[in-house]
Design a protein around this motif. Structure first.
Motif, PDB file in Angstrom:
ATOM      1  N   VAL A  31      -9.278   9.753  -0.136  1.00 17.09           N
ATOM      2  CA  VAL A  31      -8.788   8.622   0.668  1.00 17.09           C
ATOM      3  C   VAL A  31      -9.129   8.799   2.146  1.00 17.09           C
ATOM      4  CG1 VAL A  31      -6.914   7.982  -0.906  1.00 17.09           C
ATOM      5  CG2 VAL A  31      -6.471   9.621   0.930  1.00 17.09           C
TER       6      VAL A  31
ATOM      7  N   VAL B 230     -10.737   5.249   2.795  1.00 13.08           N
ATOM      8  CA  VAL B 230      -9.882   4.226   3.406  1.00 13.08           C
ATOM      9  C   VAL B 230     -10.411   3.755   4.778  1.00 13.08           C
ATOM     10  CG1 VAL B 230      -7.555   3.707   4.238  1.00 13.08           C
ATOM     11  CG2 VAL B 230      -7.871   4.873   2.051  1.00 13.08           C
TER      12      VAL B 230
ATOM     13  N   LEU C  74      -4.372   0.281   6.254  1.00 18.05           N
ATOM     14  CA  LEU C  74      -4.817  -0.597   5.171  1.00 18.05           C
ATOM     15  C   LEU C  74      -3.798  -1.713   4.932  1.00 18.05           C
ATOM     16  CD1 LEU C  74      -6.904  -1.253   3.036  1.00 18.05           C
ATOM     17  CD2 LEU C  74      -5.783   0.370   1.491  1.00 18.05           C
TER      18      LEU C  74
ATOM     19  N   GLY D  44       1.413   5.484  -0.357  1.00 15.50           N
ATOM     20  CA  GLY D  44       0.783   6.793  -0.208  1.00 15.50           C
ATOM     21  C   GLY D  44       1.471   7.851  -1.047  1.00 15.50           C
TER      22      GLY D  44
ATOM     23  N   VAL E  64       0.869  -1.172   0.000  1.00 20.16           N
ATOM     24  CA  VAL E  64       0.000   0.000   0.000  1.00 20.16           C
ATOM     25  C   VAL E  64       0.908   1.225   0.000  1.00 20.16           C
ATOM     26  CG1 VAL E  64      -1.847   1.242   1.172  1.00 20.16           C
ATOM     27  CG2 VAL E  64      -1.733  -1.259   1.332  1.00 20.16           C
TER      28      VAL E  64
ATOM     29  N   ILE F 129      -6.780   4.845  -5.709  1.00 20.93           N
ATOM     30  CA  ILE F 129      -7.839   5.711  -5.176  1.00 20.93           C
ATOM     31  C   ILE F 129      -7.305   7.139  -5.218  1.00 20.93           C
ATOM     32  CG2 ILE F 129      -9.370   6.206  -3.233  1.00 20.93           C
ATOM     33  CD1 ILE F 129      -8.616   3.406  -2.144  1.00 20.93           C
ATOM     34  N   ASN F 130      -8.043   8.025  -5.877  1.00 22.63           N
ATOM     35  CA  ASN F 130      -7.602   9.407  -5.970  1.00 22.63           C
ATOM     36  C   ASN F 130      -8.820  10.279  -6.201  1.00 22.63           C
ATOM     37  OD1 ASN F 130      -6.307  11.918  -6.939  1.00 22.63           O
ATOM     38  ND2 ASN F 130      -4.451  10.633  -6.914  1.00 22.63           N
TER      39      ASN F 130
ATOM     40  N   LEU G 224      -3.899   5.718   7.573  1.00 20.67           N
ATOM     41  CA  LEU G 224      -4.522   5.330   6.306  1.00 20.67           C
ATOM     42  C   LEU G 224      -3.692   4.277   5.573  1.00 20.67           C
ATOM     43  CD1 LEU G 224      -5.538   8.906   5.089  1.00 20.67           C
ATOM     44  CD2 LEU G 224      -7.008   7.196   6.164  1.00 20.67           C
ATOM     45  N   VAL G 225      -2.443   4.612   5.254  1.00 21.22           N
ATOM     46  CA  VAL G 225      -1.590   3.701   4.487  1.00 21.22           C
ATOM     47  C   VAL G 225      -1.205   2.504   5.360  1.00 21.22           C
ATOM     48  CG1 VAL G 225       0.523   3.501   3.128  1.00 21.22           C
ATOM     49  CG2 VAL G 225      -0.740   5.662   3.147  1.00 21.22           C
TER      50      VAL G 225
ATOM     51  N   VAL H 264      -1.656  -1.012  -4.040  1.00 20.10           N
ATOM     52  CA  VAL H 264      -2.725  -0.037  -3.824  1.00 20.10           C
ATOM     53  C   VAL H 264      -2.107   1.355  -3.724  1.00 20.10           C
ATOM     54  CG1 VAL H 264      -4.727   0.564  -2.415  1.00 20.10           C
ATOM     55  CG2 VAL H 264      -3.951  -1.810  -2.499  1.00 20.10           C
TER      56      VAL H 264
ATOM     57  N   LEU I  20      -2.667   5.180  -2.877  1.00 23.92           N
ATOM     58  CA  LEU I  20      -3.585   6.076  -2.173  1.00 23.92           C
ATOM     59  C   LEU I  20      -3.168   7.528  -2.383  1.00 23.92           C
ATOM     60  CD1 LEU I  20      -3.996   4.253   1.283  1.00 23.92           C
ATOM     61  CD2 LEU I  20      -5.399   4.018  -0.788  1.00 23.92           C
TER      62      LEU I  20
END
Lengths: 323, 250
Positions: free
Chosen positions: A307, A311, A225, A208, A206, A287-288, A221-222, A264, A266
């Motif tokens: 995010v 997220v 996940l 960021g 993942v 995801i953006n 978040l990062v 992934v 983010l």
């Protein structure tokens, strides 16, 4: 042909990336007379050698003077082994160790070297190597001229060899400690403390980008996940520059190269320098909140949105499921 | 003390590089060029070492290549380098030839430290600094993220896969610089104009007796296809489905 794979290790086992280097050596070997050996350098490497001997015959350069991977000493020993045993091809997995040590050894051996090889072919008896240039925007096919030849390979392009049923032979290489260079001195290693897998070896990464505002948000978040998916965390260069993440987390042209099953992205824009480090991932999910972010052109699945909203929902959905 | 900084001219990293029709070169004829960003970090570090030293320190930059390096060297002089050397070569060079050329220049200039970027962002080889250190038999510190002078040696933090490694190296030495080391200063137009007074010395390549037998022959180049067909997801549930469908293989 005699091939020598420089094995990298952590003091306990040989790193799996070196098994990919062995795979490259095996696939360019053409006849049963070709020999492939793996050189392990270090001090107190009994466990490493036992591990490595599952995969290939091992040459062991074991000496207290090689306790730390100082490039002047290591390159000296590698070049000596190559010269005395008349090795034709030196192979290592592309890593900071190989870039430091094996490139210097290549410099002692005449500089016939291709870095970061991702594929090869034999055309009219000549070995052609594919390697990325310009942050992966260009794929070049090159041939090396001269002897011996040195190649580092991207591990994403060569699967790790499997263990054999019987252990291979181990041969000790004498190390003349007095002849070793003595201009570099090891002081300490500040290893990053992380409960997460290494980003170059993880099945899920993942990552960021610029849209993550601070280290706390990154962790939540990062990191959150990544933990949910038993994965590793990575970062774009923008976040390193902004001081949000440390340099060793950087994925991209000037950072690390990763090729997980799932990647992934983010809040990450997808600059070409970043793509260089992750484009070989099996499945790329982005995801953006910007629908025009370049990352969507390079992803398999995209979700447009913030995010910071998505997220936490995603983490709670994934945590409530059993796989 | 003398610091020699090698600066390579590369296509501006903001450009998306395409392969030319001849399948042997990349970039357009009118692509903008800059100093390799990692070399700019090396130059910045040399200037900081000069500024923080009590001793006399000279910073010399060198550009080696087939193309016209004047603009990039003027930028380096504008950043604050004392002197520039331009070595025009008859063909493009492999990292080995650059290292051999630098080694010949080191014999002439006798610097205490040679600094350069850890890699050039065009060929991405990450070899020249290590080759040079090997040829000279000098200590090397690659991927430096901190440089501290301590008398006759230098203490360096290096960025590695294992974490940050701290080593002490004796001088003379080769240092290659990583991203986190510093943020290079901007060479303003007035500073570049003021630097016009500074000299760019041209050295004749053939005088350096470097053989140009090729090590790496480029057979062909293609523009890499990076694009994928992106499926637009509509909800977090669909996203969870995608991530959940392929649980991590252990």
């Amino acid at each position: 042909m005699r091939a020598l794979v420089v094995g990298e290790h952590d003091g306990r086992t040989m790193r799996s990336i070196s098994r990919s280097a062995l795979q490259f050596a095996r696939s360019v070997a053409r006849s049963a007379n070709d020999s492939i050996e793996c050189l392990i350098l270090g001090a107190d490497t009994d466990a490493v050698i036992q591990d490595a001997a599952q995969f290939s015959p091992v040459l062991s350069a074991n000496s207290a003077a090689l306790a730390d991977p100082l490039s002047d000493r290591y390159a000296h020993v590698i070049a000596e082994v190559v010269t005395t045993r008349n090795v034709d091809l030196v192979v290592a997995a592309s890593s900071t160790f190989a870039k430091d040590v094996v490139s210097r050894a290549a410099g002692l051996l005449g500089g016939v070297m291709a870095s970061d090889v991702v594929g090869h072919d034999v055309v009219d008896g000549e070995l052609h190597l594919q390697r990325p240039m310009y942050a992966g925007a260009v794929l070049a096919t090159v041939a090396l001229h001269g002897h011996p030849q040195v190649v580092t390979v991207r591990t994403s392009s060569y699967p790790a060899v499997e263990a054999a049923t019987e252990a291979f032979d181990v041969e000790n290489i004498p190390v003349n400690e007095e002849a070793l260079p003595n201009g570099m001195h090891f002081e300490c290693l500040t290893a990053k403390e992380s409960h997460r897998p290494d980003v170059t070896e993880a099945q899920v990464v993942v990552c960021g980008g610029r849209g993550i505002k601070n280290p706390e948000d990154f962790e939540q978040l990062v990191g959150g996940l990544a933990d949910c998916l038993e994965g590793a965390t990575g970062s774009s260069r923008a976040l390193v520059d902004a001081g949000v993440t440390p340099n060793d987390m950087q994925v991209g042209q000037t950072g690390k190269t990763v090729d997980p099953e799932i990647y992934v992205a983010l809040a990450l824009s997808g600059a070409v320098q970043h793509l260089a480090g992750m484009k070989n991932s099996k499945k790329i999910v982005a995801i953006n909140k910007d629908p025009n972010a370049p990352i969507f052109q390079f992803a398999d699945y995209g979700l447009i949105g913030d995010v910071y909203e998505i997220v936490p929902k995603l983490i709670s959905l994934l945590s409530s499921r059993t796989f | 003390m003398k610091l020699l900084v090698s600066t390579k001219r590369v296509i501006d990293t903001d450009q998306r590089v395409q392969v030319r029709d001849n399948q042997a070169e990349a970039g357009d004829a009118d692509s903008p060029y800059i100093i390799n960003p990692f070399d700019a970090i090396a130059l910045e570090e040399a200037l900081r070492l000069q500024e923080s030293s009590n001793d006399e320190v000279e910073v010399v930059i060198v550009g080696i290549g087939q193309e016209d390096y004047e603009q990039e060297l003027r930028t380096g002089l504008g950043m604050g380098a004392d002197r520039a050397i331009w070595i025009e070569t008859p063909s493009t060079l492999d990292p080995w030839h650059v290292a051999k050329t630098l080694a010949a220049l080191v014999e002439k200039e006798a610097p205490d430290i040679v600094l350069m970027g850890k890699q050039a962002v065009d060929d991405d080889s990450n070899q020249t600094g290590q080759f040079l250190a090997a040829i000279l038999g000098w200590p090397q510190a690659t991927f430096a993220s901190r440089v501290e002078m301590t008398g006759g040696s230098v203490r360096i933090d290096r960025e590695t896969d294992r974490g940050v490694e701290t080593i002490l190296i004796d001088l003379p030495a080769v240092i290659t610089t990583d991203l986190r080391l510093n943020e290079p200063r901007y060479a303003s137009l007035p500073s570049i104009l003021r630097a016009k007074k500074k000299k760019i010395e041209q050295l004749v390549f053939s005088d350096l007796a470097v053989e140009l037998d090729p090590r790496i022959e480029i057979k062909s180049m293609v523009t890499a296809a990076l694009e994928r067909k992106c499926v637009q997801l509509e909800s977090v549930e669909q996203l969870a489905e995608q991530l959940g469908n392929s649980p991590p293989a252990k």
